[in-house]
Design a protein around this motif. Structure first.
Motif, PDB file in Angstrom:
ATOM      1  N   GLY A 174     -61.670  23.963  39.473  1.00 37.11           N
ATOM      2  CA  GLY A 174     -62.024  24.438  38.134  1.00 37.11           C
ATOM      3  C   GLY A 174     -62.891  23.442  37.392  1.00 37.11           C
ATOM      4  N   GLY A 175     -63.526  22.559  38.122  1.00 42.06           N
ATOM      5  CA  GLY A 175     -64.511  21.664  37.512  1.00 42.06           C
ATOM      6  C   GLY A 175     -63.951  20.415  36.880  1.00 42.06           C
ATOM      7  N   ILE A 176     -62.643  20.228  36.905  1.00 42.39           N
ATOM      8  CA  ILE A 176     -62.104  19.086  36.153  1.00 42.39           C
ATOM      9  C   ILE A 176     -62.575  17.744  36.704  1.00 42.39           C
ATOM     10  N   VAL A 177     -62.657  17.629  38.014  1.00 37.02           N
ATOM     11  CA  VAL A 177     -63.013  16.327  38.585  1.00 37.02           C
ATOM     12  C   VAL A 177     -64.420  15.923  38.128  1.00 37.02           C
ATOM     13  N   GLU A 204     -66.076  17.105  35.565  1.00 34.90           N
ATOM     14  CA  GLU A 204     -66.161  17.001  34.103  1.00 34.90           C
ATOM     15  C   GLU A 204     -65.593  15.690  33.564  1.00 34.90           C
ATOM     16  N   THR A 205     -64.569  15.142  34.209  1.00 30.08           N
ATOM     17  CA  THR A 205     -63.978  13.887  33.711  1.00 30.08           C
ATOM     18  C   THR A 205     -64.982  12.735  33.807  1.00 30.08           C
ATOM     19  N   ARG A 206     -65.988  12.880  34.641  1.00 29.62           N
ATOM     20  CA  ARG A 206     -66.988  11.806  34.777  1.00 29.62           C
ATOM     21  C   ARG A 206     -67.767  11.597  33.478  1.00 29.62           C
ATOM     22  N   TYR A 207     -67.744  12.597  32.611  1.00 33.73           N
ATOM     23  CA  TYR A 207     -68.524  12.507  31.372  1.00 33.73           C
ATOM     24  C   TYR A 207     -67.679  12.112  30.168  1.00 33.73           C
ATOM     25  N   VAL A 208     -66.406  11.870  30.401  1.00 34.69           N
ATOM     26  CA  VAL A 208     -65.518  11.478  29.296  1.00 34.69           C
ATOM     27  C   VAL A 208     -64.875  10.159  29.701  1.00 34.69           C
ATOM     28  N   SER A 209     -65.085   9.114  28.909  1.00 31.34           N
ATOM     29  CA  SER A 209     -64.503   7.856  29.363  1.00 31.34           C
ATOM     30  C   SER A 209     -63.035   7.764  28.983  1.00 31.34           C
ATOM     31  N   GLY A 210     -62.275   7.003  29.762  1.00 36.32           N
ATOM     32  CA  GLY A 210     -60.850   6.825  29.494  1.00 36.32           C
ATOM     33  C   GLY A 210     -59.988   7.812  30.247  1.00 36.32           C
ATOM     34  N   HIS A 254     -59.361   9.727  34.297  1.00 32.51           N
ATOM     35  CA  HIS A 254     -59.775   9.761  35.699  1.00 32.51           C
ATOM     36  C   HIS A 254     -58.804  10.616  36.516  1.00 32.51           C
ATOM     37  N   VAL A 255     -59.334  11.499  37.356  1.00 30.23           N
ATOM     38  CA  VAL A 255     -58.457  12.331  38.190  1.00 30.23           C
ATOM     39  C   VAL A 255     -58.034  11.501  39.405  1.00 30.23           C
ATOM     40  N   GLU A 256     -56.718  11.294  39.500  1.00 29.42           N
ATOM     41  CA  GLU A 256     -56.197  10.410  40.548  1.00 29.42           C
ATOM     42  C   GLU A 256     -55.646  11.170  41.748  1.00 29.42           C
ATOM     43  N   SER A 257     -54.867  12.243  41.449  1.00 23.19           N
ATOM     44  CA  SER A 257     -54.151  12.846  42.574  1.00 23.19           C
ATOM     45  C   SER A 257     -54.016  14.358  42.431  1.00 23.19           C
ATOM     46  N   VAL A 258     -53.578  14.970  43.519  1.00 21.94           N
ATOM     47  CA  VAL A 258     -53.386  16.415  43.522  1.00 21.94           C
ATOM     48  C   VAL A 258     -52.004  16.718  44.087  1.00 21.94           C
ATOM     49  N   LYS A 271     -56.744  18.825  51.797  1.00 20.02           N
ATOM     50  CA  LYS A 271     -58.110  19.355  51.711  1.00 20.02           C
ATOM     51  C   LYS A 271     -58.722  19.070  50.330  1.00 20.02           C
ATOM     52  N   PHE A 272     -57.899  19.313  49.299  1.00 18.35           N
ATOM     53  CA  PHE A 272     -58.341  19.099  47.921  1.00 18.35           C
ATOM     54  C   PHE A 272     -58.685  17.622  47.712  1.00 18.35           C
ATOM     55  N   CYS A 273     -57.762  16.791  48.161  1.00 18.85           N
ATOM     56  CA  CYS A 273     -57.892  15.342  47.985  1.00 18.85           C
ATOM     57  C   CYS A 273     -59.185  14.831  48.636  1.00 18.85           C
ATOM     58  N   GLU A 274     -59.433  15.338  49.807  1.00 19.80           N
ATOM     59  CA  GLU A 274     -60.615  14.903  50.546  1.00 19.80           C
ATOM     60  C   GLU A 274     -61.885  15.415  49.880  1.00 19.80           C
ATOM     61  N   LYS A 275     -61.844  16.689  49.501  1.00 21.67           N
ATOM     62  CA  LYS A 275     -63.031  17.333  48.907  1.00 21.67           C
ATOM     63  C   LYS A 275     -63.468  16.638  47.620  1.00 21.67           C
ATOM     64  N   TYR A 276     -62.492  16.265  46.783  1.00 17.90           N
ATOM     65  CA  TYR A 276     -62.839  15.670  45.486  1.00 17.90           C
ATOM     66  C   TYR A 276     -62.657  14.155  45.467  1.00 17.90           C
ATOM     67  N   GLU A 277     -62.436  13.579  46.628  1.00 12.23           N
ATOM     68  CA  GLU A 277     -62.326  12.123  46.778  1.00 12.23           C
ATOM     69  C   GLU A 277     -61.314  11.510  45.823  1.00 12.23           C
ATOM     70  N   LEU A 278     -60.111  12.057  45.819  1.00 11.34           N
ATOM     71  CA  LEU A 278     -59.054  11.524  44.955  1.00 11.34           C
ATOM     72  C   LEU A 278     -58.284  10.429  45.683  1.00 11.34           C
ATOM     73  N   ASN A 279     -57.450   9.712  44.916  1.00 11.53           N
ATOM     74  CA  ASN A 279     -56.716   8.600  45.527  1.00 11.53           C
ATOM     75  C   ASN A 279     -55.553   9.068  46.395  1.00 11.53           C
ATOM     76  N   SER A 280     -54.880  10.145  45.941  1.00 12.97           N
ATOM     77  CA  SER A 280     -53.688  10.546  46.709  1.00 12.97           C
ATOM     78  C   SER A 280     -53.397  12.033  46.576  1.00 12.97           C
ATOM     79  N   CYS A 281     -52.582  12.542  47.504  1.00 16.79           N
ATOM     80  CA  CYS A 281     -52.116  13.917  47.408  1.00 16.79           C
ATOM     81  C   CYS A 281     -50.611  13.935  47.660  1.00 16.79           C
ATOM     82  N   GLU A 282     -49.936  14.901  47.035  1.00 22.72           N
ATOM     83  CA  GLU A 282     -48.472  14.959  47.127  1.00 22.72           C
ATOM     84  C   GLU A 282     -48.006  16.387  47.345  1.00 22.72           C
TER      85      GLU A 282
END
Ligand code: CTP
Length: 456
Positions: free
Chosen positions: A165-168, A170-176, A178-182, A192-203
């Motif tokens: 839904g664009g959150i990852v 979009e957060t690049r344009y707002v400081s303070g 960061h999307v960390e995990s899914v 799959k999500f974690c890899e696609k959006y290059e997040l730190n972790s998935c649970e």
């Protein structure tokens, strides 16, 4: 670059100088001057040294938003105060719109415009009016750098598939932030999500997921939505959820009550209410621009709406628009669903009757519909063409004028960044209620959704 000899209008400039005789040299410089730092002080000081009279232009909040700079932390007053306290500015002005620099240079009879080397070449067009000097930036410091050293809120996404839904982005344009995990129920989806959006972790363990984040974005179907929202609130997390949060008024009440108790904000992802264009439209229609509002008509195609969401998730945006314009005093809701051979709805005209106005929602699925929002008043009409739920534009035709009045605001990305920016303000202000969509409005939305379901 920036040497006075470069000036194409040097002759004119000298002439002006001679005419003035022994008059002072006027210098102007501009900036946001957020989180005032040494780099700001240095450029102001060097600008002052280039002349006898220094004007400093400080950007207004709305101008910064207009040009997509959403990360400014200090208020305009604070930024002005910081510039003033250097004791170097003879005059401080506010920069409010694009193209103001030319007007200022003429109005204040400016001799030199000073700006940091990060803008090199960008203001060359002003050399027709005055000397333009690009001064080297002070190294290793910027407002952005200071902001990044501050608190970073960690966001976790509750996902059902690998669409975010664009959150990852979009957060690049707002400081303070960061999307960390899914979190996902299925390990494969989470990975799959974690890899696609290059997040730190998935649970796949929700409690563990919650322990590593500050803000949870619940992006899943209605079936599990309440459960995820509630558990996140209980752990003291701020929550953004797709709308509607629930179709049950008691559950809604409980969620908001718990959020307040925990001192966190629960935000419905109804982007419309965060958009400057829509807020301006509401303000103007409440303020007699088109007389008394008689009708609000929203057409929305489910298929055009963020990749075909469910009926509820689509219609809720139209209900929200009507509520914001006509208020909560709807007295009757009717639905006229047309179904296909399989008994599945394909088209509906929903009416929300008010004592002196009518809200109409035309919604369809698998139909070629025109998306549009039209407000009719006794003295004119306002239209948002196309995807009205995500816009920076609207137009008005007002009685007595044959011309269309166009209102255009900067609108970037999918609009999520404006919601995120406001959420950060709510967090820093320690608010427990969303200031763009009040609990009573969420409650009214649920009531109307229930009335529609009862009638379909
Ligand atoms: N400036 C400078 N040296 C720095 C930072 C800023 O000379 N280290 C100058 C800019 O070039 C500009 C003025 O100060 O002429 C105001 O800059 P501003 O954009 O307000 O500051 P930044 O720190 O660059 O802000 P941000 O990181 O938000 O872009």
């Amino acid at each position: 670059m920036g040497d006075s000899g470069d000036n194409t209008k040097r002759g004119l400039w000298n002439q002006k100088f001679v005419q003035k005789g022994e008059i002072m040299k006027k210098v102007i410089t501009y900036g946001t001057f957020d989180l005032f730092h040494q780099g700001h002080y240095n450029i102001i000081k060097r600008a002052k040294e280039l002349g006898d009279y220094l004007i400093v232009g400080v950007t207004s909040e709305s101008y910064d938003i207009e040009r997509g700079k959403l990360n400014v932390q200090d208020s305009l007053l604070k930024r002005i105060e910081n510039v003033r306290s250097t004791g170097l500015a003879d005059e401080i002005i506010i920069e409010e719109y694009q193209g103001q620099k030319v007007n200022d240079i003429i109005k204040y009879d400016i001799d030199i415009l000073v700006i940091g080397s990060d803008w090199k070449g960008k203001f060359d067009y002003l050399k027709n009016y005055c000397e333009v000097r690009y001064l080297p930036r002070t190294k290793n410091i910027s407002s952005t750098q200071i902001r990044d050293q501050g608190t970073i809120y960690r966001v976790g996404v509750v996902a059902e598939n690998d669409q975010d839904g664009g959150i990852v982005e979009e957060t690049r344009y707002v400081s303070g932030i960061h999307v960390e995990s899914v979190f996902a129920q299925e390990q494969q989806t989470a990975e799959k999500f974690c890899e696609k959006y290059e997040l730190n972790s998935c649970e796949t363990d929700y409690e563990k997921f919650l322990s590593g984040v500050d803000i949870v974005y619940v992006r899943c179907g209605l079936k599990h939505r309440v459960d995820y929202i509630e558990r996140a609130i209980e752990q003291g997390k701020y929550v953004i959820s797709d709308s509607p949060l629930t179709l049950d008024p008691d559950t809604l009440k409980r969620l908001f009550y718990k959020a307040r108790q925990q001192g966190v904000v629960l935000v419905e992802k109804l982007m419309l209410v965060y958009l400057r264009a829509f807020n301006q439209l509401v303000w103007l229609t409440h303020g007699d621009m088109i007389g008394k509002v008689l009708s609000v008509n929203c057409s929305i195609s489910q298929d055009d709406f963020e990749g075909g969401k469910s009926f509820y998730e689509t219609v809720v945006h139209a209900i929200c628009a009507i509520l914001k314009i006509l208020g909560k005093g709807c007295v009757e809701v009717t639905s006229n669903a047309v179904k296909n051979d399989e008994g599945k709805y394909v088209y509906d005209v929903i009416t929300m009757k008010y004592p002196d106005a009518l809200g109409t929602i035309e919604i369809g699925s698998t139909l070629d519909m025109e998306n549009e929002l039209v407000i009719l008043g006794t003295k004119g009409r306002v239209t948002i063409p196309n995807d009205w739920w995500n816009t920076g534009y609207f137009e008005a035709k007002v009685e007595g004028s044959e011309f269309l009045k166009r209102f255009s605001f900067n609108f970037e990305g999918n609009g999520f960044r404006y919601l995120l920016q406001e959420l950060l303000i709510m967090i820093s202000d320690k608010r427990t209620e969303c200031t763009r969509l009040f609990y009573e409005e969420s409650e009214a939305i649920v009531d109307i959704l229930r009335a529609i379901t009862g009638k379909q």
